[in-house]
Design a protein around this motif. Structure first.
Motif: not given
Length: 375
Positions: A4-12, A24-34, A364-369
């Protein structure tokens, strides 16, 4: 972390780095990275969502972003890296506050980024952590300033260095790098991709050139100096097929996962300057034939990454000394994961995955801290 994780990427948004990560996010079956554009970040028009995990990617290769960071309309110009550094570090510090206030998590600590993008500070941190690095008279915040060529000459003499790399303190991709050497008669030569125009302006070039007059070397260094300079001993590199060789090793969440050999006939092995990928199998064999262990080379890279604990992924530039027995770290790159098509090292846990898929799998393996502890 769950699916259920939701990812955002700061980029161009149009940059391939962002596309690779989103794939890569899509291939992992996760929601689209914003995607959060760097332009919005630099203009102060950014919002994050509770529970998002936020990844920073390079602000490079966008003329509008470059204009805001460096204050120039010409992306080929070398000058302006000190302004870039001030703007970038201020933006990432403010970004961290915004991310935290939204209840999101930032993967890349601004405090680490401020060191990674200052070669003098990064060198000192690595040295203090016991990571092998080239000798440097400009390591750390207390090092003497380099105001121009006269200072470079003096520091080389005082340190007994006849061959050095002179680098922009806040540069990247070999921009503003000179490989400087003096011969027994005191004559100076420099190899660089910097092109100096007749009016004194400096430009990045895809052609590596050699300056053989000290006055020409001095003119380039004097023009670079206001942006800050770092000096390192020029260590002899190992060779592969008659070409100088080094390695880019990607470390994700503390583990070396990907490596590529870069070779060149010039002192700079960057692929855009005529470098070419070498054979990783041949490099590993050379290390072991020399009586060293390949695992020791990877361990050096992991120790270098550990010096920046608030950063989820780094690219370590590892220099094997002539003979392939010893190693030194010459750069740690915050955005050093752009190695399209390269899959993971055997035994790394990243077999069959590129650098972006590996980072997603790690999250996905490790909490994002990762980035929250050293803001």
């Amino acid at each position: 972390m769950t699916t259920a994780v939701r990812l955002a990427v700061v980029g161009n948004p149009a940059n391939r780095r962002v596309a690779f990560f989103r794939d890569a996010v899509r291939a992992a079956g996760l929601p689209e990275a914003r995607v959060v554009p760097w332009l919005d970040v630099l203009r102060g028009d950014t919002a994050f969502r509770p529970g998002e995990t936020v990844r920073l990617d390079s602000p490079g290769e966008d003329p509008d972003v470059d204009r805001l960071l460096r204050g120039t309309d010409d992306p080929t110009r070398v000058e302006g890296t000190a302004r870039w550094y001030r703007a970038f570090t201020a933006a990432t510090a403010e970004l961290a506050v915004t991310v935290d206030a939204a209840g999101a998590v930032l993967l890349d600590a601004p405090a680490d980024l401020a060191v990674l993008f200052d070669k003098r500070l990064a060198h000192a941190r690595l040295r203090e952590a016991g990571v092998p690095v080239p000798d440097s008279p400009t390591s750390g915040p207390a090092a003497p300033p380099v105001r121009g060529w006269d200072d470079v000459r003096s520091l080389m003499t005082d340190a007994g260095l006849r061959r050095v790399f002179v680098k922009l303190a806040h540069g990247s991709s070999a921009s503003g790098v000179l490989a400087v050497e003096t011969d027994g008669a005191g004559r100076v030569h420099a190899t660089t991709s910097v092109e100096r125009a007749a009016d004194g302006r400096l430009f990045n070039s895809l052609r590596v050139r050699r300056y053989t007059a000290e006055s020409a070397v001095a003119a380039v260094v004097d023009a670079l100096a206001p942006d800050g300079l770092h000096i390192e001993r020029w260590l002899p590199k190992a060779a592969q097929d008659g070409r100088a060789a080094d390695l880019r090793v990607v470390v994700v969440d503390g583990r070396a996962t990907h490596a590529v050999v870069r070779t060149s006939r010039s002192p700079m092995t960057n692929l855009h300057l005529g470098g070419a990928r070498g054979s990783l199998d041949a490099a590993r064999s050379a290390v072991e034939t020399a009586g060293a262990r390949w695992s020791d080379a990877l361990d050096v890279c992991e120790r270098a990454a550990a010096a920046f604990p608030g950063t989820h992924c780094v690219g370590v530039d590892l220099l094997p000394a002539a003979g392939w027995r010893r190693f030194a770290v010459v750069e740690v790159n915050a955005f050093g994961d752009l190695l399209p098509g390269l899959t993971g090292l055997p035994g790394s846990g990243a077999e069959g995955m590129d650098t972006y898929a590996t980072q997603v799998a790690s999250l996905l393996r490790t909490p994002s801290t990762t980035g929250t502890s050293t803001r």
